[in-house]
Design a protein around this motif. Structure first.
Motif, PDB file in Angstrom:
ATOM      1  N   HIS A  72       0.855   7.442  13.605  1.00 45.01           N
ATOM      2  CA  HIS A  72      -0.375   6.779  13.169  1.00 45.01           C
ATOM      3  C   HIS A  72      -0.182   6.165  11.787  1.00 45.01           C
ATOM      4  CE1 HIS A  72      -4.656   6.166  12.291  1.00 45.01           C
ATOM      5  NE2 HIS A  72      -4.869   6.340  13.588  1.00 45.01           N
ATOM      6  N   LYS A  73      -0.845   5.029  11.548  1.00 43.96           N
ATOM      7  CA  LYS A  73      -0.686   4.334  10.267  1.00 43.96           C
ATOM      8  C   LYS A  73      -1.156   5.199   9.103  1.00 43.96           C
ATOM      9  CE  LYS A  73      -5.109   1.955  10.999  1.00 43.96           C
ATOM     10  NZ  LYS A  73      -5.763   0.644  11.205  1.00 43.96           N
ATOM     11  N   THR A  74      -2.139   6.080   9.334  1.00 44.74           N
ATOM     12  CA  THR A  74      -2.602   6.949   8.261  1.00 44.74           C
ATOM     13  C   THR A  74      -1.535   7.966   7.881  1.00 44.74           C
ATOM     14  OG1 THR A  74      -4.896   6.694   8.994  1.00 44.74           O
ATOM     15  CG2 THR A  74      -4.417   8.543   7.540  1.00 44.74           C
ATOM     16  N   ALA A  75      -0.796   8.472   8.857  1.00 41.95           N
ATOM     17  CA  ALA A  75       0.313   9.377   8.561  1.00 41.95           C
ATOM     18  C   ALA A  75       1.362   8.674   7.717  1.00 41.95           C
ATOM     19  CB  ALA A  75       0.925   9.904   9.861  1.00 41.95           C
ATOM     20  N   ASP A  76       1.591   7.399   7.999  1.00 41.82           N
ATOM     21  CA  ASP A  76       2.546   6.622   7.213  1.00 41.82           C
ATOM     22  C   ASP A  76       2.033   6.435   5.796  1.00 41.82           C
ATOM     23  OD1 ASP A  76       4.972   5.376   6.961  1.00 41.82           O
ATOM     24  OD2 ASP A  76       4.212   3.400   7.515  1.00 41.82           O
ATOM     25  N   TYR A 106      -5.399   5.878  -8.048  1.00 48.07           N
ATOM     26  CA  TYR A 106      -6.584   6.203  -7.264  1.00 48.07           C
ATOM     27  C   TYR A 106      -6.422   5.627  -5.865  1.00 48.07           C
ATOM     28  CZ  TYR A 106      -8.650   1.470  -7.435  1.00 48.07           C
ATOM     29  OH  TYR A 106      -8.892   0.129  -7.275  1.00 48.07           O
ATOM     30  N   CYS A 107      -7.118   6.242  -4.906  1.00 45.80           N
ATOM     31  CA  CYS A 107      -7.120   5.713  -3.556  1.00 45.80           C
ATOM     32  C   CYS A 107      -8.540   5.771  -3.017  1.00 45.80           C
ATOM     33  CB  CYS A 107      -6.157   6.479  -2.646  1.00 45.80           C
ATOM     34  SG  CYS A 107      -6.717   8.147  -2.199  1.00 45.80           S
ATOM     35  N   LEU A 108      -8.811   4.948  -2.029  1.00 44.35           N
ATOM     36  CA  LEU A 108     -10.107   4.940  -1.358  1.00 44.35           C
ATOM     37  C   LEU A 108      -9.971   5.634  -0.011  1.00 44.35           C
ATOM     38  CD1 LEU A 108     -11.289   1.278  -2.131  1.00 44.35           C
ATOM     39  CD2 LEU A 108     -11.887   3.392  -3.331  1.00 44.35           C
ATOM     40  N   ASN A 109     -10.945   6.468   0.300  1.00 44.35           N
ATOM     41  CA  ASN A 109     -10.903   7.227   1.544  1.00 44.35           C
ATOM     42  C   ASN A 109     -12.205   7.018   2.310  1.00 44.35           C
ATOM     43  OD1 ASN A 109      -9.786   9.034   3.424  1.00 44.35           O
ATOM     44  ND2 ASN A 109     -10.844  10.780   2.506  1.00 44.35           N
ATOM     45  N   GLN A 110     -12.143   7.248   3.621  1.00 44.23           N
ATOM     46  CA  GLN A 110     -13.318   7.118   4.493  1.00 44.23           C
ATOM     47  C   GLN A 110     -13.902   5.703   4.432  1.00 44.23           C
ATOM     48  OE1 GLN A 110     -15.923  10.202   3.011  1.00 44.23           O
ATOM     49  NE2 GLN A 110     -14.554  11.850   3.660  1.00 44.23           N
ATOM     50  N   LEU A 130       2.269  -1.826   2.687  1.00 42.02           N
ATOM     51  CA  LEU A 130       1.754  -1.669   4.046  1.00 42.02           C
ATOM     52  C   LEU A 130       0.240  -1.569   4.047  1.00 42.02           C
ATOM     53  CD1 LEU A 130       0.775   1.478   4.953  1.00 42.02           C
ATOM     54  CD2 LEU A 130       3.143   1.898   4.340  1.00 42.02           C
ATOM     55  N   PHE A 131      -0.369  -1.294   2.852  1.00 42.82           N
ATOM     56  CA  PHE A 131      -1.815  -1.214   2.777  1.00 42.82           C
ATOM     57  C   PHE A 131      -2.449  -2.604   2.684  1.00 42.82           C
ATOM     58  CE2 PHE A 131      -0.314   2.457   0.031  1.00 42.82           C
ATOM     59  CZ  PHE A 131      -0.177   3.295   1.112  1.00 42.82           C
ATOM     60  N   SER A 132      -1.656  -3.623   2.321  1.00 46.03           N
ATOM     61  CA  SER A 132      -2.218  -4.939   2.047  1.00 46.03           C
ATOM     62  C   SER A 132      -2.950  -5.560   3.233  1.00 46.03           C
ATOM     63  CB  SER A 132      -1.118  -5.878   1.553  1.00 46.03           C
ATOM     64  OG  SER A 132      -0.602  -5.422   0.327  1.00 46.03           O
ATOM     65  N   PRO A 133      -2.373  -5.536   4.456  1.00 40.96           N
ATOM     66  CA  PRO A 133      -3.121  -6.123   5.568  1.00 40.96           C
ATOM     67  C   PRO A 133      -4.471  -5.450   5.791  1.00 40.96           C
ATOM     68  CG  PRO A 133      -0.825  -5.779   6.167  1.00 40.96           C
ATOM     69  CD  PRO A 133      -1.036  -5.082   4.867  1.00 40.96           C
ATOM     70  N   LEU A 134      -4.500  -4.122   5.708  1.00 40.66           N
ATOM     71  CA  LEU A 134      -5.756  -3.405   5.883  1.00 40.66           C
ATOM     72  C   LEU A 134      -6.710  -3.731   4.754  1.00 40.66           C
ATOM     73  CD1 LEU A 134      -7.509  -1.296   7.301  1.00 40.66           C
ATOM     74  CD2 LEU A 134      -6.320   0.468   5.980  1.00 40.66           C
ATOM     75  N   LEU A 135      -6.180  -3.809   3.522  1.00 35.59           N
ATOM     76  CA  LEU A 135      -7.014  -4.120   2.364  1.00 35.59           C
ATOM     77  C   LEU A 135      -7.646  -5.494   2.525  1.00 35.59           C
ATOM     78  CD1 LEU A 135      -7.967  -3.316  -0.472  1.00 35.59           C
ATOM     79  CD2 LEU A 135      -5.854  -4.280  -1.391  1.00 35.59           C
ATOM     80  N   SER A 136      -6.847  -6.482   2.931  1.00 37.48           N
ATOM     81  CA  SER A 136      -7.378  -7.830   3.111  1.00 37.48           C
ATOM     82  C   SER A 136      -8.442  -7.860   4.193  1.00 37.48           C
ATOM     83  CB  SER A 136      -6.233  -8.779   3.464  1.00 37.48           C
ATOM     84  OG  SER A 136      -5.256  -8.798   2.462  1.00 37.48           O
ATOM     85  N   GLN A 144      -5.285  -1.921  -8.676  1.00 39.94           N
ATOM     86  CA  GLN A 144      -5.450  -1.871  -7.228  1.00 39.94           C
ATOM     87  C   GLN A 144      -5.371  -0.428  -6.742  1.00 39.94           C
ATOM     88  OE1 GLN A 144      -6.158  -4.325  -5.204  1.00 39.94           O
ATOM     89  NE2 GLN A 144      -6.067  -5.956  -6.742  1.00 39.94           N
ATOM     90  N   PRO A 145      -6.091  -0.083  -5.673  1.00 44.20           N
ATOM     91  CA  PRO A 145      -5.958   1.270  -5.110  1.00 44.20           C
ATOM     92  C   PRO A 145      -4.559   1.486  -4.567  1.00 44.20           C
ATOM     93  CG  PRO A 145      -7.230  -0.141  -3.633  1.00 44.20           C
ATOM     94  CD  PRO A 145      -7.035  -0.915  -4.906  1.00 44.20           C
ATOM     95  N   LEU A 146      -4.074   2.711  -4.722  1.00 49.38           N
ATOM     96  CA  LEU A 146      -2.750   3.038  -4.213  1.00 49.38           C
ATOM     97  C   LEU A 146      -2.751   3.078  -2.688  1.00 49.38           C
ATOM     98  CD1 LEU A 146       0.026   3.714  -5.370  1.00 49.38           C
ATOM     99  CD2 LEU A 146      -0.594   6.130  -5.299  1.00 49.38           C
ATOM    100  N   ALA A 147      -3.905   3.358  -2.102  1.00 46.26           N
ATOM    101  CA  ALA A 147      -4.041   3.380  -0.642  1.00 46.26           C
ATOM    102  C   ALA A 147      -5.505   3.172  -0.288  1.00 46.26           C
ATOM    103  CB  ALA A 147      -3.551   4.703  -0.064  1.00 46.26           C
ATOM    104  N   VAL A 148      -5.729   2.575   0.860  1.00 44.14           N
ATOM    105  CA  VAL A 148      -7.071   2.439   1.433  1.00 44.14           C
ATOM    106  C   VAL A 148      -7.023   3.119   2.798  1.00 44.14           C
ATOM    107  CG1 VAL A 148      -8.854   0.856   2.249  1.00 44.14           C
ATOM    108  CG2 VAL A 148      -7.514   0.285   0.213  1.00 44.14           C
TER     109      VAL A 148
END
Length: 414
Positions: free
Chosen positions: A376-380, A322-326, A401-407, A347-351
């Motif tokens: 863009h980081k979202t493209a990555d 699962y991933c979280l969007n918006q 790479l999602f960890s910094p944003l997640l934190s 954990q979510p696969l992406a935020v």
């Protein structure tokens, strides 16, 4: 192959078996349990499986007066002479074309050669697990020189309006463009699908032509329905018109997916947010699932319900991703990724952050995120999702790479 601690199998792609009959004659309850569980696996969904006890002797007696099925699984004794003698008796009552799988305890190359000489299709060393049986049965119908059966990835929203279609389309685009893997994105929202708009395509034909004419479906017919988006990506578009009602039976999409599997390495399903027999069948039958959720209570409840149900229905597969969007809408109260992870036990696969300018520009221009801003980081993130869902990369949740944003999001929300 043993199951992982969470109950999922290793990351391997096993082609589903066709509509065949399988009868197992077991000597131990452990093998019978493995065969029974294999019969409930999604890859044997079309097979008719019957389990009996008694081993070779019971099989010989059963087939003296009845025809043999497509596949017979026999659990044999511990002596090689007994196994070979039993198989010789079985051969006298076995119909031509029936394939035989033997489960035994003797790990000996001489015995294996004798079994092969007698026409045995596969020999498994006990104890066997569910995936051992699934792999063996499915392998009987996949010739070594055949093209690999395509991987099906299903993307579905936990709630309407969470951007699941946008994510599905960007992942499919990244699979084709970044991984150079031939793929098809299939828009299953026939009334309101947006894949044609997102890819700036207006094909005259699409999935409706296939689903309403199942008798015509074959590789050549499906090829004519596909709209080429770029070198490696094609689109099977939804009509997105309201001139007819799109009510389907549970197996309505089986024929077209079987055709796509046989000719396309990767198929991405854009599954609409509805719960019907056919949507449930598509999700449980997919090789990988991505549930897309927004950070609110209804999405949390729905995502948990979907993940729990699909985990129970697919005990021999990886759990759904699962991933979280918006995430990060200004002034909007949100449920944190940490709370989602606690409720879903994963954990979510992406935020994916709320980026209205980026996503709005892409949608209005009929472009993908990477076409608007490749760096863009979202493209990555979409590239990472594409790699994970195609088995090209290990699922990296807590450390990626999602960890910094997640934190950062967790700190902001706490």
């Amino acid at each position: 192959m043993p199951l992982a601690p969470d109950g999922s199998g290793a990351d391997e792609h096993i082609a589903p078996a066709p509509r065949v009959s399988l009868q197992a004659f077991c000597e131990t309850v452990e093998t019978a349990a493995a065969a029974q569980a294999a019969g409930e696996d999604r890859r044997l969904a079309k097979a008719h499986v019957k389990i009996q006890m008694g081993g070779i002797k019971a099989a010989v007696e059963a087939y003296r007066s009845s025809p043999t099925p497509n596949v017979i699984l026999i659990e044999a004794g511990s002596r090689a002479d007994d196994i070979l003698h039993g198989l010789d008796q079985l051969a006298e009552v076995c119909d031509a074309g029936t394939r035989v799988i033997v489960v035994g305890t003797i790990n000996d190359v001489t015995l294996y050669r004798e079994l092969t000489r007698r026409g045995v299709s596969d020999y498994l060393i006990a104890p066997v697990g569910t995936l051992d049986v699934v792999r063996s049965v499915c392998g009987l119908f996949s010739s070594p020189d055949a093209k690999p059966v395509g991987r099906i990835i299903a993307v579905v929203g936990a709630k309407g309006g969470v951007g699941a279609s946008t994510i599905a389309h960007n992942i499919a685009w990244s699979i084709g463009r970044d991984l150079s893997l031939d793929s098809v994105v299939t828009d299953l929202d026939l009334a309101f699908g947006t894949a044609g708009l997102d890819y700036n395509q207006d094909p005259p034909q699409g999935i409706a032509d296939a689903v309403f004419s199942p008798d015509r479906v074959d590789t050549a017919f499906v090829d004519r329905l596909l709209s080429k988006c770029d070198e490696h990506l094609s689109l099977l578009a939804a009509p997105a018109t309201l001139d007819r009602v799109y009510d389907f039976g549970t197996e309505a999409f089986d024929a077209i997916l079987d055709s796509l599997r046989g000719s396309i390495p990767c198929v991405v399903l854009d599954v609409p947010h509805q719960w019907t027999g056919w949507t449930r069948r598509l999700l449980t039958g997919a090789d990988d699932i991505l549930v897309v959720a927004a950070p609110d209570l209804a999405n949390l409840r729905n995502a948990k319900n979907m993940v729990d149900l699909l985990r129970a229905a697919r005990p021999n597969d990886h759990r759904p991703h699962y991933c979280l969007n918006q995430v990060g809408v200004p002034k909007r109260p949100e449920i944190t990724p940490a709370d989602f992870a606690k409720a879903l036990e994963d954990q979510p696969l992406a935020v994916i952050p709320f980026e209205p300018q980026l996503f709005g520009t892409a949608a209005n221009n009929g472009q993908m995120i990477a076409e608007v801003s490749s760096g863009h980081k979202t493209a990555d993130m979409f590239r990472q999702l594409a790699q994970t869902l195609t088995g090209r990369a290990e699922a990296k949740r807590s450390r990626s790479l999602f960890s910094p944003l997640l934190s950062k999001l967790i700190k902001r929300s706490s």
